[in-house]
Motif scaffolding. Structure first.
Motif, mmCIF file in Angstrom:
data_model
loop_
_atom_site.group_PDB
_atom_site.id
_atom_site.type_symbol
_atom_site.label_atom_id
_atom_site.label_comp_id
_atom_site.label_asym_id
_atom_site.label_seq_id
_atom_site.Cartn_x
_atom_site.Cartn_y
_atom_site.Cartn_z
ATOM 1 N N MET A 190 0.835 -1.180 0.000
ATOM 2 C CA MET A 190 0.000 0.000 0.000
ATOM 3 C C MET A 190 0.885 1.250 0.000
ATOM 4 O O MET A 190 1.880 1.335 0.714
ATOM 5 C CB MET A 190 -0.885 -0.001 1.251
ATOM 6 N N THR A 191 0.485 2.228 -0.772
ATOM 7 C CA THR A 191 1.171 3.513 -0.806
ATOM 8 C C THR A 191 0.571 4.411 0.269
ATOM 9 O O THR A 191 -0.651 4.571 0.346
ATOM 10 C CB THR A 191 1.001 4.179 -2.185
ATOM 11 N N LEU A 192 1.426 4.983 1.094
ATOM 12 C CA LEU A 192 0.958 5.828 2.187
ATOM 13 C C LEU A 192 0.885 7.300 1.784
ATOM 14 O O LEU A 192 0.031 8.033 2.266
ATOM 15 C CB LEU A 192 1.869 5.672 3.400
ATOM 16 N N LEU A 193 1.795 7.722 0.934
ATOM 17 C CA LEU A 193 1.831 9.123 0.505
ATOM 18 C C LEU A 193 1.191 9.252 -0.860
ATOM 19 O O LEU A 193 1.339 8.379 -1.710
ATOM 20 C CB LEU A 193 3.277 9.616 0.452
ATOM 21 N N SER A 194 0.501 10.354 -1.072
ATOM 22 C CA SER A 194 -0.119 10.586 -2.378
ATOM 23 C C SER A 194 0.258 11.967 -2.898
ATOM 24 O O SER A 194 0.726 12.821 -2.147
ATOM 25 C CB SER A 194 -1.639 10.431 -2.297
ATOM 26 N N GLN A 195 0.022 12.130 -4.178
ATOM 27 C CA GLN A 195 0.346 13.405 -4.826
ATOM 28 C C GLN A 195 -0.635 13.588 -5.977
ATOM 29 O O GLN A 195 -0.772 12.707 -6.816
ATOM 30 C CB GLN A 195 1.779 13.374 -5.352
ATOM 31 N N ASN A 196 -1.306 14.721 -5.999
ATOM 32 C CA ASN A 196 -2.200 14.991 -7.116
ATOM 33 C C ASN A 196 -1.526 15.970 -8.085
ATOM 34 O O ASN A 196 -0.438 16.470 -7.825
ATOM 35 C CB ASN A 196 -3.566 15.500 -6.628
ATOM 36 N N SER A 197 -2.177 16.238 -9.190
ATOM 37 C CA SER A 197 -1.571 17.088 -10.229
ATOM 38 C C SER A 197 -1.334 18.509 -9.723
ATOM 39 O O SER A 197 -0.347 19.148 -10.084
ATOM 40 C CB SER A 197 -2.431 17.101 -11.490
ATOM 41 N N LYS A 198 -2.224 19.010 -8.875
ATOM 42 C CA LYS A 198 -2.044 20.355 -8.316
ATOM 43 C C LYS A 198 -0.763 20.410 -7.478
ATOM 44 O O LYS A 198 -0.013 21.380 -7.553
ATOM 45 C CB LYS A 198 -3.262 20.735 -7.466
ATOM 46 N N MET A 199 -0.520 19.374 -6.697
ATOM 47 C CA MET A 199 0.687 19.332 -5.865
ATOM 48 C C MET A 199 1.943 19.264 -6.737
ATOM 49 O O MET A 199 2.948 19.893 -6.429
ATOM 50 C CB MET A 199 0.653 18.127 -4.918
ATOM 51 N N ARG A 200 1.875 18.470 -7.789
ATOM 52 C CA ARG A 200 3.037 18.373 -8.698
ATOM 53 C C ARG A 200 3.366 19.742 -9.294
ATOM 54 O O ARG A 200 4.512 20.145 -9.354
ATOM 55 C CB ARG A 200 2.758 17.358 -9.800
ATOM 56 N N ARG A 201 2.334 20.450 -9.727
ATOM 57 C CA ARG A 201 2.547 21.776 -10.325
ATOM 58 C C ARG A 201 3.021 22.794 -9.298
ATOM 59 O O ARG A 201 3.924 23.585 -9.567
ATOM 60 C CB ARG A 201 1.257 22.280 -10.983
ATOM 61 N N SER A 202 2.402 22.796 -8.117
ATOM 62 C CA SER A 202 2.745 23.822 -7.133
ATOM 63 C C SER A 202 4.155 23.643 -6.580
ATOM 64 O O SER A 202 4.747 24.602 -6.097
ATOM 65 C CB SER A 202 1.716 23.870 -5.999
ATOM 66 N N GLY A 203 4.702 22.455 -6.662
ATOM 67 C CA GLY A 203 6.075 22.232 -6.209
ATOM 68 C C GLY A 203 7.101 22.862 -7.128
ATOM 69 O O GLY A 203 8.211 23.184 -6.703
ATOM 70 N N GLY A 204 6.715 23.037 -8.391
ATOM 71 C CA GLY A 204 7.616 23.653 -9.370
ATOM 72 C C GLY A 204 8.941 22.924 -9.477
ATOM 73 O O GLY A 204 9.003 21.696 -9.356
ATOM 74 N N ASP A 205 9.996 23.693 -9.714
ATOM 75 C CA ASP A 205 11.339 23.125 -9.869
ATOM 76 C C ASP A 205 12.043 22.918 -8.543
ATOM 77 O O ASP A 205 13.125 22.337 -8.497
ATOM 78 C CB ASP A 205 12.202 24.049 -10.739
ATOM 79 N N LYS A 206 11.453 23.410 -7.462
ATOM 80 C CA LYS A 206 12.145 23.409 -6.176
ATOM 81 C C LYS A 206 11.693 22.299 -5.224
ATOM 82 O O LYS A 206 12.496 21.772 -4.461
ATOM 83 C CB LYS A 206 11.944 24.773 -5.502
ATOM 84 N N TYR A 207 10.390 21.947 -5.253
ATOM 85 C CA TYR A 207 9.854 21.007 -4.270
ATOM 86 C C TYR A 207 9.129 19.841 -4.925
ATOM 87 O O TYR A 207 8.509 19.980 -5.972
ATOM 88 C CB TYR A 207 8.864 21.719 -3.337
ATOM 89 N N SER A 208 9.171 18.718 -4.258
ATOM 90 C CA SER A 208 8.354 17.564 -4.594
ATOM 91 C C SER A 208 7.423 17.364 -3.402
ATOM 92 O O SER A 208 7.875 17.013 -2.308
ATOM 93 C CB SER A 208 9.251 16.337 -4.815
ATOM 94 N N ILE A 209 6.123 17.638 -3.586
ATOM 95 C CA ILE A 209 5.174 17.697 -2.476
ATOM 96 C C ILE A 209 4.247 16.472 -2.497
ATOM 97 O O ILE A 209 3.665 16.147 -3.534
ATOM 98 C CB ILE A 209 4.330 18.980 -2.549
ATOM 99 N N TYR A 210 4.121 15.861 -1.321
ATOM 100 C CA TYR A 210 3.228 14.711 -1.133
ATOM 101 C C TYR A 210 2.381 14.968 0.102
ATOM 102 O O TYR A 210 2.708 15.811 0.930
ATOM 103 C CB TYR A 210 4.021 13.415 -0.928
ATOM 104 N N ASN A 211 1.298 14.206 0.223
ATOM 105 C CA ASN A 211 0.489 14.333 1.429
ATOM 106 C C ASN A 211 0.126 12.965 1.979
ATOM 107 O O ASN A 211 0.177 11.954 1.281
ATOM 108 C CB ASN A 211 -0.762 15.177 1.194
ATOM 109 N N PHE A 212 -0.213 12.981 3.254
ATOM 110 C CA PHE A 212 -0.706 11.801 3.943
ATOM 111 C C PHE A 212 -2.018 12.180 4.594
ATOM 112 O O PHE A 212 -2.099 13.211 5.275
ATOM 113 C CB PHE A 212 0.278 11.343 5.024
ATOM 114 N N GLY A 213 -3.036 11.373 4.383
ATOM 115 C CA GLY A 213 -4.331 11.661 4.981
ATOM 116 C C GLY A 213 -5.008 10.420 5.507
ATOM 117 O O GLY A 213 -4.743 9.295 5.063
ATOM 118 N N ILE A 214 -5.874 10.646 6.478
ATOM 119 C CA ILE A 214 -6.747 9.623 7.038
ATOM 120 C C ILE A 214 -8.167 10.173 6.919
ATOM 121 O O ILE A 214 -8.343 11.337 6.560
ATOM 122 C CB ILE A 214 -6.346 9.296 8.499
#
Length: 173
Positions: free
Chosen positions: A1-25
């Motif tokens: 099971m994958t615990l961290l997720s990333q949607n297209s908005k997160m990929r874009r908002s990270g730009g060239d500097k960040y790789s952003i993921y989230n964890f939710g329950i």
């Protein structure tokens, strides 16, 4: 099971500097009635994580599975260490910093659960973590690692405990 997720908005908002993921329950409570946001107040009425895509059966199932994973503190800790290690290595190879939002949905439902997260956060000083919470009494005077930004969110049962010097956010329509 994958615990961290990333949607297209997160990929874009990270730009060239960040790789952003989230964890939710699950937001507010799980299918079996477990309160995942024990200090939710009026925020529960308009909670964004209780509408839209969060209501899709596959999303509900994923969030329920993540909550279940957190109930085995040691197993969750080890699984998260493995997953973050992989994502941090990938981010570094791309010249980015890994950023993890803890709880796009849900909250630190217990002190033990929060302590598990602190252990994970401390294991990765090069990764940035952040979270919004309504667990004011439990977390207000906790010394946090420098790579963890905790923000109290108004709309809960403990708003009266929030100090002017605390980092805060206000939820509104």
């Amino acid at each position: 099971m994958t615990l961290l997720s990333q949607n297209s908005k997160m990929r874009r908002s990270g730009g060239d500097k960040y790789s952003i993921y989230n964890f939710g329950i699950p937001a507010f409570q799980s299918r079996d009635g477990t309160r995942t946001c024990p200090n939710a107040g009026k925020c529960a009425i308009g909670c964004y994580a209780r509408q839209g895509a969060y209501l899709w059966s596959n999303v509900i199932d994923a969030y329920e599975a993540r909550l279940e994973a957190t109930e085995d503190a040691r197993g969750f800790h080890e699984a998260m260490l493995r997953e973050i290690s992989t994502k941090a290595l990938t981010a570094t190879k791309r010249g980015k910093t890994l950023v993890i939002r803890i709880h796009d949905s849900g909250d630190f439902y217990s002190k033990d659960y929060f302590e598990t997260w602190l252990g994970i956060i401390r294991a990765f000083p090069q990764v940035k973590f952040y979270s919004y919470t309504k667990q004011v009494a439990m977390l207000q005077n906790v010394e946090l690692p420098p790579n963890f930004k905790l923000t109290f969110s108004y709309g809960g049962k403990q708003d009266h405990l929030i100090k002017a010097t605390d980092s805060v956010s206000r939820v509104f329509k």
